[in-house]
Design a protein around this motif. Structure first.
Motif, PDB file in Angstrom:
ATOM      1  N   VAL A  47       0.942  -1.184  -0.056  1.00  0.00           N
ATOM      2  CA  VAL A  47      -0.097  -0.063   0.248  1.00  0.00           C
ATOM      3  C   VAL A  47       0.959   1.226  -0.075  1.00  0.00           C
ATOM      4  O   VAL A  47       1.735   1.272   1.045  1.00  0.00           O
ATOM      5  N   ALA A  58      -3.608   3.372   6.799  1.00  0.00           N
ATOM      6  CA  ALA A  58      -2.206   2.922   7.202  1.00  0.00           C
ATOM      7  C   ALA A  58      -2.529   1.915   8.312  1.00  0.00           C
ATOM      8  O   ALA A  58      -2.029   0.734   8.341  1.00  0.00           O
ATOM      9  N   ALA A  73      -4.136  -1.124   7.365  1.00  0.00           N
ATOM     10  CA  ALA A  73      -3.300  -1.912   6.316  1.00  0.00           C
ATOM     11  C   ALA A  73      -2.408  -2.818   7.412  1.00  0.00           C
ATOM     12  O   ALA A  73      -2.017  -3.867   7.048  1.00  0.00           O
ATOM     13  N   THR A 116       3.404  -0.922   4.141  1.00  0.00           N
ATOM     14  CA  THR A 116       3.030   0.108   3.669  1.00  0.00           C
ATOM     15  C   THR A 116       4.201   1.217   3.548  1.00  0.00           C
ATOM     16  O   THR A 116       5.225   0.966   3.989  1.00  0.00           O
TER      17      THR A 116
END
Length: 292
Positions: free
Chosen positions: A78, A110, A113, A120
């Motif tokens: 990501v 984030a 994630a 990230t």
């Protein structure tokens, strides 16, 4: 130093008490639908869930509508492409600090994630230089990116920053498949050309967060370029106000057309108080667009 992770955890916790954390977690994991997934467990159906995920046998036994939850077989990358520069130190239409809205938006996604076990990373332009934070896991990595962006966006060099420079770097230097969140404002989005969007879309998933911008006319306005309030003969001029609204409308329509052409989902944020709701809205839009 601001403890952004603690701040974001608080916002997520408040949302979870109001509704359910399943909505937030489910909205994030849903952007991986259609990829290689493993069955994890069942949860109650939430409006907006894909009906293909309903487990009819289990639902019949429990007398509640249940859907299957899946997890990705591998970690995802990501990447956050953040706009910077003086314009991001201004205010939104609701008079919230634009850079704080951007930070909270990135931190929230984030954080999700990280819960999902994903990598990230982030990239932004620091003047004519590129600040790249490679893919890593862990909350410390996220906190470091947020703090560095906070500091760098306030530096004198930030006045020469460019969102397009960051995207060009991604196109030229990063080969991994990514989920890219572009966080900018309407002006920054207008500077991203169709060639960039097309090349990025061919290889990656792209989602856009537009941070709102305060109007120059029609009220009290502060110029980040001159570090002073604009004179009343400018902010109170009705013709200038009408002209500004016309330009804003034209820019928004052109940006919306560009995003629609390349199937890029977007959402606009005006306040860091409604970031969680807006993140869910963005992720659900992306899922819907990719399931049709």
């Amino acid at each position: 130093m601001v403890d952004y992770i603690t701040k974001i955890k608080g916002k997520v916790s408040i949302y979870a008490t109001k509704k359910t954390s399943n909505i937030l977690d489910g909205a994030y994991t849903s952007i991986f639908m259609g990829r290689s997934m493993n069955f994890e467990d069942l949860r109650e159906y939430i409006p907006g869930d894909n009906i293909r995920d309903i487990d009819w046998k289990a639902s019949s036994r429990s007398r509640n509508l249940l859907v299957k939850r899946f997890v990705a077989e591998k970690k995802h990358n990501v990447m956050f492409v953040l706009d910077s520069g003086k314009k991001m130190s201004g205010f939104t239409g609701q008079m919230h600090d634009k850079s704080e809205v951007a930070l909270t938006a990135m931190g929230t996604i984030a954080y999700l994630a990280n819960k999902n076990g994903d990598n990230t990373g982030a990239i932004y332009s620091k003047g004519e230089m590129i600040s790249l934070y490679p893919f890593r896991t862990g909350l410390y990595n996220i906190e470091r990116i947020l703090e560095c962006y906070h500091q760098d966006s306030k530096s004198p060099a930030a006045s020469k920053s460019s969102i397009t420079r960051s995207l060009d770097y991604v196109i030229s230097h990063i080969r991994k498949r990514m989920i890219i969140f572009v966080i900018t404002d309407e002006l920054g989005l207008s500077q991203i050309d169709e060639a960039q969007l097309k090349r990025l879309k061919l290889q990656h998933d792209i989602l856009v967060i537009k941070v709102g911008d305060a109007e120059v006319t029609g009220g009290e306005a502060y110029s980040v370029e001159t570090d002073s309030y604009l004179p009343e003969f400018i902010t109170g001029n009705k013709k200038l106000h009408e002209y500004e609204l016309k330009l804003r409308k034209k820019m928004k329509e052109e940006n919306d057309r560009k995003l629609l052409k390349y199937g890029v989902s977007s959402v606009e944020m005006e306040s860091d108080e409604d970031v969680v709701e807006k993140v869910i809205e963005l992720l659900e839009r992306h899922r819907y667009a990719n399931s049709h």
